[in-house]
Design a protein around this motif. Structure first.
Motif, PDB file in Angstrom:
ATOM      1  N   ALA A   1       6.724  10.114   1.516  1.00 45.79           N
ATOM      2  CA  ALA A   1       5.803   9.050   1.100  1.00 45.79           C
ATOM      3  C   ALA A   1       6.596   7.757   0.962  1.00 45.79           C
ATOM      4  O   ALA A   1       7.791   7.773   0.673  1.00 45.79           O
ATOM      5  CB  ALA A   1       5.158   9.420  -0.225  1.00 45.79           C
ATOM      6  N   LYS A   2       5.929   6.633   1.197  1.00 44.27           N
ATOM      7  CA  LYS A   2       6.607   5.351   1.022  1.00 44.27           C
ATOM      8  C   LYS A   2       5.580   4.241   0.849  1.00 44.27           C
ATOM      9  O   LYS A   2       4.386   4.421   1.089  1.00 44.27           O
ATOM     10  CB  LYS A   2       7.535   5.040   2.189  1.00 44.27           C
ATOM     11  N   LYS A   3       6.076   3.102   0.423  1.00 44.18           N
ATOM     12  CA  LYS A   3       5.242   1.916   0.284  1.00 44.18           C
ATOM     13  C   LYS A   3       5.384   1.096   1.560  1.00 44.18           C
ATOM     14  O   LYS A   3       6.474   0.986   2.116  1.00 44.18           O
ATOM     15  CB  LYS A   3       5.692   1.081  -0.910  1.00 44.18           C
TER      16      LYS A   3
ATOM     17  N   SER B   1       0.847  -1.180   0.000  1.00 45.29           N
ATOM     18  CA  SER B   1       0.000   0.000   0.000  1.00 45.29           C
ATOM     19  C   SER B   1       0.890   1.240   0.000  1.00 45.29           C
ATOM     20  O   SER B   1       2.003   1.219   0.526  1.00 45.29           O
ATOM     21  CB  SER B   1      -0.883  -0.015   1.250  1.00 45.29           C
ATOM     22  N   GLU B   2       0.397   2.315  -0.600  1.00 45.11           N
ATOM     23  CA  GLU B   2       1.135   3.578  -0.629  1.00 45.11           C
ATOM     24  C   GLU B   2       0.761   4.412   0.589  1.00 45.11           C
ATOM     25  O   GLU B   2      -0.425   4.555   0.894  1.00 45.11           O
ATOM     26  CB  GLU B   2       0.775   4.373  -1.890  1.00 45.11           C
ATOM     27  N   ARG B   3       1.751   4.931   1.274  1.00 46.51           N
ATOM     28  CA  ARG B   3       1.506   5.842   2.385  1.00 46.51           C
ATOM     29  C   ARG B   3       1.900   7.234   1.910  1.00 46.51           C
ATOM     30  O   ARG B   3       3.040   7.450   1.482  1.00 46.51           O
ATOM     31  CB  ARG B   3       2.317   5.445   3.610  1.00 46.51           C
ATOM     32  N   ALA B   4       0.994   8.172   1.977  1.00 51.26           N
ATOM     33  CA  ALA B   4       1.239   9.536   1.481  1.00 51.26           C
ATOM     34  C   ALA B   4       2.232  10.278   2.371  1.00 51.26           C
ATOM     35  O   ALA B   4       2.400   9.957   3.548  1.00 51.26           O
ATOM     36  CB  ALA B   4      -0.077  10.308   1.438  1.00 51.26           C
ATOM     37  N   ALA B   5       2.883  11.280   1.772  1.00 51.39           N
ATOM     38  CA  ALA B   5       3.775  12.144   2.550  1.00 51.39           C
ATOM     39  C   ALA B   5       2.922  12.907   3.564  1.00 51.39           C
ATOM     40  O   ALA B   5       1.748  13.200   3.322  1.00 51.39           O
ATOM     41  CB  ALA B   5       4.498  13.115   1.623  1.00 51.39           C
ATOM     42  N   ARG B   6       3.521  13.186   4.698  1.00 46.13           N
ATOM     43  CA  ARG B   6       2.768  13.901   5.729  1.00 46.13           C
ATOM     44  C   ARG B   6       3.702  14.717   6.601  1.00 46.13           C
ATOM     45  O   ARG B   6       4.919  14.583   6.533  1.00 46.13           O
ATOM     46  CB  ARG B   6       1.959  12.923   6.566  1.00 46.13           C
ATOM     47  N   GLU B   7       3.095  15.544   7.423  1.00 44.10           N
ATOM     48  CA  GLU B   7       3.852  16.380   8.339  1.00 44.10           C
ATOM     49  C   GLU B   7       3.829  15.718   9.715  1.00 44.10           C
ATOM     50  O   GLU B   7       2.803  15.227  10.153  1.00 44.10           O
ATOM     51  CB  GLU B   7       3.187  17.755   8.410  1.00 44.10           C
TER      52      GLU B   7
ATOM     53  N   GLN C   1       9.003  16.923   7.752  1.00 47.58           N
ATOM     54  CA  GLN C   1       8.300  16.308   6.633  1.00 47.58           C
ATOM     55  C   GLN C   1       8.629  14.816   6.618  1.00 47.58           C
ATOM     56  O   GLN C   1       9.801  14.431   6.654  1.00 47.58           O
ATOM     57  CB  GLN C   1       8.714  16.950   5.311  1.00 47.58           C
TER      58      GLN C   1
END
Length: 90
Positions: free
Chosen positions: A73-75, A53-59, A70
């Motif tokens: 993003a990563k899988k 699953s893809e995990r979105a970039a986040r703060e 920051q």
């Protein structure tokens, strides 16, 4: 249970040598890794399934300083237990 203990248990249950059990386990793990790297999904009916699953970039925040950072993003690999495994545990 660690990898060595798992190999010992597999060898005893299957009546094979520890070397054969180790080779079988390493083959299984290698194929799971290869399939997930290619974006595939693995399902073992009753046991569970693995997917990527893809995990979105986040703060986020640095817990020591409180500074905002920051997080890229990563899988990530996800595992969902099957009904039989869930029932066996409960």
């Amino acid at each position: 249970m660690n990898k060595t203990e798992l190999i010992d248990a597999m060898a005893a249950d299957a009546g094979v040598t520890k070397a054969a059990a180790k080779k079988a386990l390493e083959s299984f793990l290698g194929n799971v890794e290869k399939t997930l790297k290619e974006g595939g999904k693995i399902s073992l009916v009753g046991f569970g399934s693995w997917s990527v699953s893809e995990r979105a970039a986040r703060e986020g925040r640095n817990p020591q300083t409180g500074a905002t950072i920051q997080i890229a993003a990563k899988k990530v690999v996800k595992f969902k237990a099957g009904a039989e495994l869930s029932d066996a545990v409960n």
